[in-house]
Design a protein around this motif. Structure first.
Motif, PDB file in Angstrom:
ATOM      1  N   ASP A   1      -9.189   1.811   7.473  1.00  0.00           N
ATOM      2  CA  ASP A   1      -8.006   0.956   7.498  1.00  0.00           C
ATOM      3  C   ASP A   1      -8.314  -0.409   8.110  1.00  0.00           C
ATOM      4  OD1 ASP A   1      -5.718   1.822   6.138  1.00  0.00           O
ATOM      5  OD2 ASP A   1      -5.434   3.465   7.544  1.00  0.00           O
TER       6      ASP A   1
ATOM      7  N   TYR B   1     -10.817   7.635   9.304  1.00  0.00           N
ATOM      8  CA  TYR B   1      -9.665   7.085   8.561  1.00  0.00           C
ATOM      9  C   TYR B   1      -9.309   5.691   9.114  1.00  0.00           C
ATOM     10  CZ  TYR B   1      -4.737   7.291   6.826  1.00  0.00           C
ATOM     11  OH  TYR B   1      -3.534   7.059   6.219  1.00  0.00           O
TER      12      TYR B   1
ATOM     13  N   ASP C   1       0.891  -1.170   0.000  1.00  0.00           N
ATOM     14  CA  ASP C   1       0.000   0.000   0.000  1.00  0.00           C
ATOM     15  C   ASP C   1       0.921   1.210   0.000  1.00  0.00           C
ATOM     16  OD1 ASP C   1      -1.292   2.237   1.300  1.00  0.00           O
ATOM     17  OD2 ASP C   1      -2.700   0.933   2.351  1.00  0.00           O
TER      18      ASP C   1
HETATM   19  N1  ARG Z   1      -3.887   9.222   2.106  1.00  0.00           N
HETATM   20  C1  ARG Z   1      -3.000   9.101   3.229  1.00  0.00           C
HETATM   21  C2  ARG Z   1      -2.166  10.374   3.362  1.00  0.00           C
HETATM   22  O1  ARG Z   1      -2.026  11.133   2.436  1.00  0.00           O
HETATM   23  C3  ARG Z   1      -2.078   7.900   3.143  1.00  0.00           C
HETATM   24  C4  ARG Z   1      -2.759   6.558   3.133  1.00  0.00           C
HETATM   25  C5  ARG Z   1      -1.831   5.451   3.497  1.00  0.00           C
HETATM   26  N2  ARG Z   1      -2.446   4.152   3.501  1.00  0.00           N
HETATM   27  C6  ARG Z   1      -3.322   3.704   4.399  1.00  0.00           C
HETATM   28  N3  ARG Z   1      -3.789   2.496   4.283  1.00  0.00           N
HETATM   29  N4  ARG Z   1      -3.724   4.452   5.407  1.00  0.00           N
HETATM   30  O2  ARG Z   1      -1.595  10.607   4.411  1.00  0.00           O
END
Ligand code: ARG
Length: 528
Positions: free
Chosen positions: A264, A260, A65
């Motif tokens: 996850d 968030y 990821d």
């Molecule tokens: N979109 C998030 C950011 O910009 C990162 C995501 C990373 N991956 C995850 N599975 N949380 O900080």
């Protein structure tokens, strides 16, 4: 100790590999590898397409990821670092034969979309109905304005919440607007990925929406869920607030919305149950270490992570400007990735042009443009990969573009020089003869040989520790050892059979550099 050393030596059979071991000093045992053994190993390496790097014994399904920028925001240097590290890690795992799923966990969902859609409807309605009405840069500016209004205006806040509810309820007009915004960002991100030659499968946060209620239900069933101020939480071990009370991880907010962390958790379940992942690697800046530790803890407590599954957060440090602070433009704005990459390319082009002029070398504009593009981008990648990812690093164009030291241009030139021998001598490296003898009478030849033979070990280490800087260091030392050998011993002017033997060493060095750089996501040029 000397008696013990003697006992060890008496019971050791290493005749195939080493000269008889020598006991020295208070009780050291010195081993000297036999040149004949090195030669046999190099022969095996020569005739093997993978240069002797074995495939993994246990092939795994691995999720990497990485990159994972956010919609309607600019992709920043942290995302660049994640992209470069993630691509390298995925390449190494793929080379070892693992089945790798490269996932781009883009931030494409959340309350910010309510606010943004509302703001655009009021101020820029065409952005919600016409593809390409605005570019990402403008979208980012509008996003900031929307955020400002959201923070200042309570009426706007209320309306934005209604907008989120509409979006979550899949109101067709809201969904269409959201998709337009996503497409806009997606296209811009893709430009960067194409330039960097990085492949990713987008599977953003929104993908996991249908799986969020089950996360809450299952946590409730396992008795982990606690209601606190109307929110559904899991209290964490080892995380406390300022008063020393256990910290909750909020799974579902009072208004029913998810966080968030909830996404996850759903992602972990999906990746294990549906993707059948046996190793899950999430690559973000070190600032998210607590987030991942918390999410992993909850998933573990809930029994969602079987023993056979390894799940890791791969953190990295900050990218700093030359002033040692977080990198910014001169006016204090966040740096745009496109500009950052263009600058590396421009600077290399200038360097290249002045070198060509100094050497009275004529090259076509296409040659110059192509070399500059490839070397400039490679320099940015290599600067990132050659640092231990855990440390912050200073983004310095001068350093990364330097022809000396542990840099992409140095490595790429090393490759060109080795290959240059075949041009100069009119030699086809592929026709040196499978049975040609490899002679290693010189110390520097043996040193180079031993280093070449470590490739397999290094790649296995990178696969395990996920530290690409080890591979960079290995390649850097390889070019240094090669240079020492080449400075001291003639190759093309040597007598046979030494000449062919040395050509084989050159060929193996070039092939190793090429493979190693490829695993870093860096192509080689035949001429620079
Ligand atoms: N979109 C998030 C950011 O910009 C990162 C995501 C990373 N991956 C995850 N599975 N949380 O900080």
């Amino acid at each position: 100790p000397r008696v013990i050393a003697q006992l060890i030596v008496d019971n050791l059979d290493v005749t195939e590999v080493c000269e008889p071991p020598q006991i020295a000093g208070p009780g050291f045992i010195n081993f000297t590898v036999k040149p004949s053994y090195l030669a046999t190993q190099l022969q095996a390496m020569r005739t093997n397409e993978r240069l002797g790097v074995a495939g993994a014994e246990q092939k795994q399904r691995v999720v990497v990821d990485f990159s994972s920028p956010n919609i309607a925001k600019e992709m920043h240097v942290g995302h660049l670092r994640s992209t470069i590290l993630g691509d390298c890690i995925a390449r190494v795992l793929e080379f070892r034969g693992h089945d790798v799923l490269r996932l781009n966990h883009v931030g494409d969902w959340g309350t910010q979309f309510g606010m943004l859609i509302l703001y655009l409807r009021e101020n820029y309605p065409q952005a919600l109905t016409t593809p390409d009405a605005i570019d990402l840069g403008d979208l980012v500016v509008l996003y900031k304005k929307a955020k400002k209004q959201f923070d200042e205006d309570t009426e706007f806040q209320e309306a934005a919440r209604t907008e989120v509810v509409k979006l979550q309820a899949k109101d067709p007009e809201s969904i269409k607007a959201w998709q337009l915004l996503c497409n806009q960002s997606r296209r811009e991100f893709q430009v960067i990925y194409d330039r960097l030659n990085v492949r990713l499968t987008e599977r953003g946060e929104s993908f996991y929406n249908p799986y969020l209620p089950a996360v809450v239900d299952d946590l409730r069933e396992s008795g982990l869920l606690v209601e606190s101020n109307g929110a559904q939480c899991v209290f964490l071990d080892g995380f406390t607030n300022r008063d020393g009370d256990p910290l909750p991880l909020i799974i579902q907010k009072t208004d029913g919305g998810y966080n968030y962390a909830t996404t996850d958790l759903a992602a972990i379940r999906y990746r294990i149950q549906t993707d059948r992942a046996e190793r899950i690697i999430c690559i973000t800046d070190a600032g998210q270490a607590d987030h991942f530790a918390q999410v992993f803890q909850v998933a573990r407590q809930a029994g969602w992570i079987p023993d056979r599954v390894e799940i890791v957060h791969v953190p990295f440090g900050l990218v700093l400007g030359e002033d040692g602070k977080k990198i910014k433009t001169r006016d204090g704005e966040a740096i745009k990735l496109k500009e950052l990459l263009d600058e590396a390319i421009d600077r290399f082009r200038n360097d290249l042009e002045s070198r060509l002029a100094a050497d009275h070398r004529q090259e076509t504009p296409e040659f110059i443009a192509n070399s500059a593009e490839i070397v400039g981008l490679s320099a940015v990648k290599y600067a990132d990969l050659s640092q231990n990812r855990l440390s912050n690093y200073v983004f310095s164009y001068d350093k990364m573009l330097s022809l000396q030291g542990n840099t992409a241009p140095y490595m790429m030139y090393a490759y060109v020089r080795v290959r240059g021998i075949s041009r100069k001598g009119g030699i086809d490296f592929d026709r040196l003869g499978d049975n040609a003898q490899i002679l290693l009478d010189e110390e520097l030849e043996r040193t180079l040989a031993k280093h070449l033979l470590q490739l397999d070990t290094i790649i296995t280490e990178v696969e395990r520790d996920l530290l690409p800087n080890r591979l960079c260091q290995y390649l850097f030392e390889l070019s240094q050892k090669y240079n020492q050998f080449y400075d001291k011993h003639s190759v093309l002017d040597a007598e046979e059979p030494i000449r062919t033997s040395r050509l084989i060493l050159c060929d193996l060095t070039a092939k190793t550099l090429q493979l190693g750089l490829d695993l870093l996501g860096i192509p080689v040029l035949e001429r620079m």
